[in-house]
Design an enzyme around this catalytic site. Structure first.
Site, short mmCIF file in Angstrom:
data_model
loop_
_atom_site.label_atom_id
_atom_site.label_comp_id
_atom_site.label_asym_id
_atom_site.label_seq_id
_atom_site.Cartn_x
_atom_site.Cartn_y
_atom_site.Cartn_z
N TYR A 22 0.84 -1.20 0.00
CA TYR A 22 0.00 0.00 0.00
C TYR A 22 0.88 1.26 0.00
O TYR A 22 0.67 2.18 -0.79
CB TYR A 22 -0.95 -0.01 1.20
CG TYR A 22 -1.82 1.22 1.27
CD1 TYR A 22 -2.82 1.43 0.31
CD2 TYR A 22 -1.63 2.18 2.25
CE1 TYR A 22 -3.60 2.57 0.35
CE2 TYR A 22 -2.42 3.32 2.29
CZ TYR A 22 -3.40 3.51 1.34
OH TYR A 22 -4.17 4.65 1.38
N GLU A 44 -11.63 4.38 3.40
CA GLU A 44 -11.31 5.32 4.48
C GLU A 44 -12.47 5.45 5.46
O GLU A 44 -12.27 5.50 6.67
CB GLU A 44 -10.93 6.70 3.93
CG GLU A 44 -9.62 6.72 3.17
CD GLU A 44 -8.39 6.44 4.01
OE1 GLU A 44 -8.47 6.41 5.26
OE2 GLU A 44 -7.31 6.24 3.42
N TRP A 52 -5.98 0.41 10.01
CA TRP A 52 -5.87 0.40 8.56
C TRP A 52 -5.50 -1.00 8.07
O TRP A 52 -5.89 -1.42 6.98
CB TRP A 52 -4.85 1.44 8.10
CG TRP A 52 -4.78 1.56 6.61
CD1 TRP A 52 -3.71 1.32 5.82
CD2 TRP A 52 -5.83 1.96 5.73
NE1 TRP A 52 -4.03 1.53 4.50
CE2 TRP A 52 -5.33 1.93 4.41
CE3 TRP A 52 -7.16 2.33 5.92
CZ2 TRP A 52 -6.09 2.25 3.30
CZ3 TRP A 52 -7.93 2.66 4.80
CH2 TRP A 52 -7.39 2.61 3.52
#
Length: 190
Positions: A22, A44, A52
């Site tokens: 990522y 998000e 995350w």
């Protein structure tokens, strides 16, 4: 500690590889495809209150559950689709977040009709401070608080801070001319 440095301290190689992918290939890079912008917003929003890492592990499931982040398809979801999503263990089963995804898809369709694309709407709003962006997003979209808006905009190159300046990825992102660098150039030219 920056995300760039935090990855280096991760002991688990699988975990480190997940974050490195990522970090190195997505975080902070401009996105020009509306469906992908919408997908990043969904991710998000779903991260709120969670790590995350959970979202990264579930990203493929999110993509599949939300019709590959196709805005038109998600905007047309029915009550049966809502229930399908709420029953899907591969994603975050939170009614507010599921409803936000569907309603935000409808909003993005309206923005596309008015501005030509979601990206053009973002460009039209730029530059703004983090607080101005947050107010705009709260007025325009559902389930978009300050942290969600900040991470979304950093992750797509509209706000600085995704990478530390000594990170090699930072230099790659500069080559893609993220919007935050454009606003810095405007300030320097004044």
């Amino acid at each position: 500690m920056s995300y760039c440095n935090a990855i280096e301290t991760m002991q688990d190689e699988v975990r480190q590889a997940l974050h490195r992918n990522y970090h190195d290939n997505h975080y902070g890079f401009p996105i020009h495809d509306d469906n992908e912008l919408f997908g990043r917003l969904i991710l998000e929003i779903n991260q709120a209150g969670l790590s995350w890492e959970i979202i990264l592990k579930k990203e493929a499931s999110f993509r599949q559950a939300y019709s590959n982040f196709d805005i038109k398809k998600v905007a047309a979801y029915t009550e049966a689709d809502r229930e399908r999503l709420l029953g899907n263990a591969g994603i975050i089963r939170n009614r507010l977040k599921v409803n936000a995804a569907i309603e935000n898809a409808k909003t993005i369709l309206k923005l596309q009709n008015e501005f030509g694309s979601f990206e053009k709407w973002l460009e039209h709003q730029h530059p703004k401070s983090k607080d101005q962006w947050t107010k705009l997003f709260k007025k325009t979209f559902r389930f978009t608080g300050g942290e969600i808006v900040n991470e979304f905009l950093m992750s797509i190159g509209y706000l600085p801070g995704a990478h530390s300046e000594n990170c090699p990825i930072y230099k790659q992102i500069l080559l893609d001319k993220p919007m935050w660098i454009m606003s810095n150039q405007l300030k320097c030219n004044k």
